[in-house]
Design a protein around this motif. Structure first.
Motif, PDB file in Angstrom:
ATOM      1  N   LEU A  51      -0.451 -13.538  -5.704  1.00  0.00           N
ATOM      2  CA  LEU A  51      -0.766 -12.198  -5.223  1.00  0.00           C
ATOM      3  C   LEU A  51      -0.211 -11.068  -6.077  1.00  0.00           C
ATOM      4  O   LEU A  51      -0.645  -9.916  -5.926  1.00  0.00           O
ATOM      5  N   THR A  52       0.746 -11.333  -6.938  1.00  0.00           N
ATOM      6  CA  THR A  52       1.341 -10.257  -7.729  1.00  0.00           C
ATOM      7  C   THR A  52       1.559 -10.706  -9.162  1.00  0.00           C
ATOM      8  O   THR A  52       1.858 -11.873  -9.430  1.00  0.00           O
ATOM      9  N   ASP A  53       1.404  -9.747 -10.071  1.00  0.00           N
ATOM     10  CA  ASP A  53       1.669 -10.009 -11.481  1.00  0.00           C
ATOM     11  C   ASP A  53       1.684  -8.677 -12.212  1.00  0.00           C
ATOM     12  O   ASP A  53       1.590  -7.616 -11.587  1.00  0.00           O
ATOM     13  N   ASP A  54       1.772  -8.725 -13.531  1.00  0.00           N
ATOM     14  CA  ASP A  54       1.824  -7.495 -14.324  1.00  0.00           C
ATOM     15  C   ASP A  54       0.563  -6.651 -14.171  1.00  0.00           C
ATOM     16  O   ASP A  54       0.614  -5.428 -14.304  1.00  0.00           O
ATOM     17  N   GLN A  55      -0.563  -7.289 -13.918  1.00  0.00           N
ATOM     18  CA  GLN A  55      -1.844  -6.584 -13.926  1.00  0.00           C
ATOM     19  C   GLN A  55      -2.288  -6.094 -12.547  1.00  0.00           C
ATOM     20  O   GLN A  55      -3.372  -5.507 -12.437  1.00  0.00           O
ATOM     21  N   GLY A  56      -1.510  -6.346 -11.513  1.00  0.00           N
ATOM     22  CA  GLY A  56      -1.910  -5.837 -10.218  1.00  0.00           C
ATOM     23  C   GLY A  56      -1.101  -6.418  -9.072  1.00  0.00           C
ATOM     24  O   GLY A  56      -0.760  -7.606  -9.078  1.00  0.00           O
ATOM     25  N   TRP A  57      -0.780  -5.575  -8.099  1.00  0.00           N
ATOM     26  CA  TRP A  57      -0.093  -5.986  -6.868  1.00  0.00           C
ATOM     27  C   TRP A  57      -1.136  -6.022  -5.760  1.00  0.00           C
ATOM     28  O   TRP A  57      -1.765  -5.009  -5.460  1.00  0.00           O
ATOM     29  N   ARG A  58      -1.348  -7.180  -5.111  1.00  0.00           N
ATOM     30  CA  ARG A  58      -2.515  -7.364  -4.254  1.00  0.00           C
ATOM     31  C   ARG A  58      -2.193  -7.553  -2.768  1.00  0.00           C
ATOM     32  O   ARG A  58      -3.089  -7.907  -2.005  1.00  0.00           O
ATOM     33  N   ILE A  59      -0.966  -7.321  -2.338  1.00  0.00           N
ATOM     34  CA  ILE A  59      -0.620  -7.539  -0.930  1.00  0.00           C
ATOM     35  C   ILE A  59       0.006  -6.275  -0.369  1.00  0.00           C
ATOM     36  O   ILE A  59       0.928  -5.700  -0.956  1.00  0.00           O
ATOM     37  N   GLU A  60      -0.486  -5.841   0.776  1.00  0.00           N
ATOM     38  CA  GLU A  60       0.045  -4.645   1.427  1.00  0.00           C
ATOM     39  C   GLU A  60       1.446  -4.918   1.979  1.00  0.00           C
ATOM     40  O   GLU A  60       1.657  -5.872   2.715  1.00  0.00           O
ATOM     41  N   ILE A  61       2.391  -4.053   1.611  1.00  0.00           N
ATOM     42  CA  ILE A  61       3.751  -4.094   2.141  1.00  0.00           C
ATOM     43  C   ILE A  61       3.991  -2.749   2.812  1.00  0.00           C
ATOM     44  O   ILE A  61       4.089  -1.704   2.146  1.00  0.00           O
ATOM     45  N   ASN A  62       4.073  -2.753   4.120  1.00  0.00           N
ATOM     46  CA  ASN A  62       4.126  -1.494   4.869  1.00  0.00           C
ATOM     47  C   ASN A  62       5.337  -0.644   4.522  1.00  0.00           C
ATOM     48  O   ASN A  62       5.266   0.589   4.494  1.00  0.00           O
TER      49      ASN A  62
END
Length: 813
Positions: free
Chosen positions: A231-242
């Motif tokens: 879900l996460t890497d240098d090219q994008g963060w893909r999970i909502e963290i409130n």
């Protein structure tokens, strides 16, 4: 090369190949199901996958029709019966009667209105000591019995029952049939490994929820039970963290993406923004969807490296605390989390929300490919090393991972990390995912740590599937179907006490170069089925001839599922070997070219061209074939530079597959002794093997590789030899543009002491003429030939701290 659109029939593939090769076909293209379906008994067409423990075929059939009834004896069996009913309705139009028989002592008493107790599919939960995922399936002409001691066992039995039905059952369109035949069989089955997983990278390219759910369906169909969500890497963060909204507000967005390979020395970008993330509601939906299909979802939140997207949102958690961007290229980057108390407090918040979303007992924290430069430059880290008695950056990494492990343990979860987390000391109870090979898993298991085998050489499905030049772009490497199938996860010499720690196998689909769902399908299928058999079936149950004999029927099923599978296993591969010549060292050695396909029943055809560097061997232009198409029958002896173009043909004739090319160059230096001032990092044997790689896809194994060093090689001809030309292949020029040498010079000598310069290519010449550098000079007689190619060195790009120089051949005429 563009990816072929939906290949629901071979017509698309045939047209594409015919256009590119100029092939004339003797007959019109047919549907794949027609081409591949042979006139065999039904049970011989149905090679089940993954192969069950025991299979006994019967010469009888069950007729599944609109009057077939389903029975179940428990709530769990009811769930599976309803699942199967929902599955068969679109294609058959049948709405089976579902009967609860939990109150009946004798299940054989279920009868229709005429008193007949046949035409029933029985779903029964029974008490037994079998493994949780075990099942028993028996098909007679009267009844089908599916029994297990758990709902998941019944579920896997249904996946096998799907395969016993004709492939058309997979379509979501109605098919007008009075009945569907299911071959008689008796099966006892259970899996070899408890962990049977597949990974999906959604950071490099984002895939929507609909695709993720289909991905989970594919895993369930192949009896895999773990989905690792990267879900996460240098090219994008893909999970909502409130608690940290900037992670998706900033970290889920990048301005553009590199076009071509990330290490191209002339990078281009698409100028298109790429973004996307999953809300917590969407994640809960996916997790519930996976649970219903008995797939455990393991989230991967990468730390401390691969965190550019996180630091773009919150730069205060780096050691330098400077602004960074979500990365637009692929690879490994210096951005790394600083091991401060603020960082660990921040990670506690993230992992608390992640733990609440995912019921899995595991959280994957990555831990791979950490560049430690920023740590070494940090005053804080230097102080930390003194305070904690840390003697190396690897021990700093171990300190970081152990702190994260403590956070995850407090959440009643277990940490999984890539095998780099062992460097500097392994965290307590950590599970190791061995990706750089098998050694990480071996070492972890010997230290009484659980391990999951995921060596990239056998399980990373983003590698090329064949040597066809028509393969869509992939990251690099070569992983054909048979290589996946032949992988054995437990080394034979691993002690039993250690082997018990091998939990299972994990595949991976990284998406740097996989942008679309159709491309992802092409990379997954049919290799996913081979990997599934590695995970499920015992070694003694595996048989390549049996498995490959069922590939045609499997591809047909995939097509009915609406998938875009690869036919690369049918492509031919051409290889070359040196034929030893006599004592006359001045004569060029010969080469022997052989051709074969993974699927041995294919017919191989080839034609030849003159390579672009060998005009003196023929008056024909290199664009025109030297020979027309002819069938391959036996190894071919080659005495002049030749490019072979190879295709395969379906057994019924007409359809051609693939476009494999191999350029070989018999020359005077083949088999001669060669010495180097600096030994290549790998591929020494590639310098004088007679095979050029400039028209191949990128594979590091095709080259001798020098990192930040020059090629300085001396060839010994044993006696004075007449020479007048040197040809060097310096990169593929096909799927990945590499750095050409800065300068090339050729020298001759008879004593290896005094050298005469014979030819020189300047930087401008080398850049203009690569991937094949052709240097001619007046004929001379020398015993020794020295070739010096200067590496460009001194990289200013942190992506490539050591510049590679790739040399695939030194051809001497």
């Amino acid at each position: 090369m563009k990816i072929l659109p939906t290949i629901n029939c071979l017509t698309h593939l045939v047209l594409a190949v015919s256009i590119s090769l100029g092939v004339t076909f003797p007959s019109a293209a047919k549907q794949a199901s027609e081409v591949f379906q042979q006139e065999l008994p039904q049970h011989q067409q149905q090679r089940l996958f993954p192969q069950p423990q025991t299979v006994i075929w019967r010469e009888q059939h069950f007729k599944f029709n609109q009057n077939t009834r389903f029975t179940y004896n428990s709530e769990e069996a009811s769930t599976v019966a309803h699942y199967f009913s929902d599955f068969i309705q679109p294609a058959t139009g049948y709405v089976p009667e579902l009967i609860d028989i939990s109150a009946q002592k004798n299940t054989n008493e279920v009868r229709d209105n005429n008193g007949d107790n046949s035409n029933v599919i029985e779903f029964s939960l029974i008490k037994s000591r079998d493994k949780t995922e075990s099942y028993y399936l028996k098909v007679t002409d009267k009844k089908i019995f599916l029994r297990a001691n758990s709902e998941v066992g019944l579920f896997y039995g249904v996946q096998t029952l799907r395969q016993l039905l004709p492939a058309e059952i997979e379509t979501r369109m109605p098919i007008n049939k009075s009945h569907w035949l299911i071959n008689g069989v008796e099966i006892n089955d259970s899996p070899r490994f408890n962990h049977r997983g597949m990974h999906l990278d959604v950071s490099r390219h984002f895939f929507n929820v609909g695709f993720v759910k289909r991905y989970i369906d594919w895993l369930a169909f192949h009896k895999m039970n773990v989905f690792q969500w990267h879900l996460t890497d240098d090219q994008g963060w893909r999970i909502e963290i409130n608690s940290m909204p900037e992670l998706t507000r900033t970290g889920a967005y990048r301005k553009q993406t590199v076009v071509g390979h990330t290490y191209d020395y002339q990078s281009l970008f698409d100028n298109k923004a790429h973004s996307g993330f999953y809300t917590q509601a969407q994640i809960k939906d996916v997790v519930a969807y996976a649970k219903a299909r008995h797939v455990e979802v393991i989230p991967e939140i990468d730390v401390p490296g691969h965190t550019s997207a996180l630091l773009a949102a919150y730069p205060q958690y780096s050691c330098h605390q400077q602004a960074v961007q979500v990365v637009e290229r692929f690879g490994i980057f210096e951005n790394v989390l600083c091991p401060t108390e603020a960082t660990f407090a921040m990670l506690t918040k993230i992992y608390q929300e992640v733990a609440a979303l995912f019921p899995s007992k595991y959280i994957h924290i990555g831990g791979d490919e950490v560049i430690k430069k920023q740590w070494l430059e940090s005053y804080f880290v230097q102080q930390l090393m003194q305070e904690q008695n840390l003697n190396s950056p690897e021990e700093v990494q171990s300190y970081f991972i152990k702190r994260v492990s403590a956070i995850i343990s407090q959440l009643n979860k277990t940490l999984i990390g890539w095998d780099e987390i062992m460097e500097g000391g392994i965290a307590k109870d950590a599970v190791i995912m061995s990706w750089r090979g098998t050694q990480g898993g071996i070492s972890a298991s010997k230290k009484d740590h659980d391990a999951i085998m995921s060596p990239y050489q056998f399980t990373y499905l983003d590698a090329y599937q064949s040597r066809s030049v028509d393969e869509p772009k992939a990251i690099h490497g070569f992983l054909p179907l048979k290589m996946v199938y032949d992988y054995e996860p437990v080394p034979a010499d691993l002690p039993k006490d250690s082997a018990k720690h091998i939990l299972g196998v994990q595949g991976a689909l990284w998406t740097e170069y996989v942008k679309t769902a159709r491309h992802a399908e092409y990379m997954l299928f049919p290799r996913l089925s081979a990997l599934a058999e590695v995970m499920w079936s015992k070694p003694e149950q595996k048989n390549w001839q049996r498995y490959s004999g069922g590939i045609k029927a499997l591809l047909t099923r995939y097509q009915y599922m609406g998938l875009n599978p690869s036919y690369s296993a049918f492509n031919a591969t051409a290889t070359a070997n040196i034929i030893k010549q006599g004592a006359q060292s001045s004569n060029a050695a010969l080469l022997s070219v052989s051709m074969q396909s993974e699927i041995s029943s294919q017919h191989i055809f080839y034609r030849t061209y003159l390579p672009i560097f060998a005009e003196q061997f023929s008056e024909k232009a290199s664009e025109q074939p030297l020979t027309q198409w002819q069938p391959y029958q036996k190894a071919i002896t080659v005495n002049m530079p030749t490019t072979y173009q190879v295709v395969t043909q379906a057994p019924q004739g007409g359809q051609y597959f693939g476009n494999t090319q191999l350029t070989v160059a018999p020359h005077k230096a083949l088999g001669k002794k060669i010495s180097f001032v600096h030994e290549p990092r790998s591929g020494r044997e590639r310098i004088l093997d007679g095979v050029m790689a400039y028209d191949q896809y990128y594979n590091v194994e095709d080259f001798a590789v020098f990192y930040d060093e020059d090629l300085d090689a001396t060839i010994d001809f044993v006696e004075e030899t007449k020479i007048s030309q040197v040809v060097m292949g310096v990169d593929t020029g096909k799927h990945r543009q590499l750095h050409p040498p800065k300068r090339v010079e050729i020298f001759g000598s008879n004593d290896a002491q005094q050298w005469q310069s014979l030819a020189l290519l300047t930087e401008a010449d080398a850049a203009l003429n690569h991937p094949v550098l052709n240097m001619k000079f007046r004929p001379v007689n020398y015993r020794y030939l020295r070739v010096v190619a200067q590496n460009r060195k001194n990289s200013a790009d942190p992506q490539i701290p050591e510049l590679p120089l790739y040399i695939d051949e030194i051809v001497v005429y």
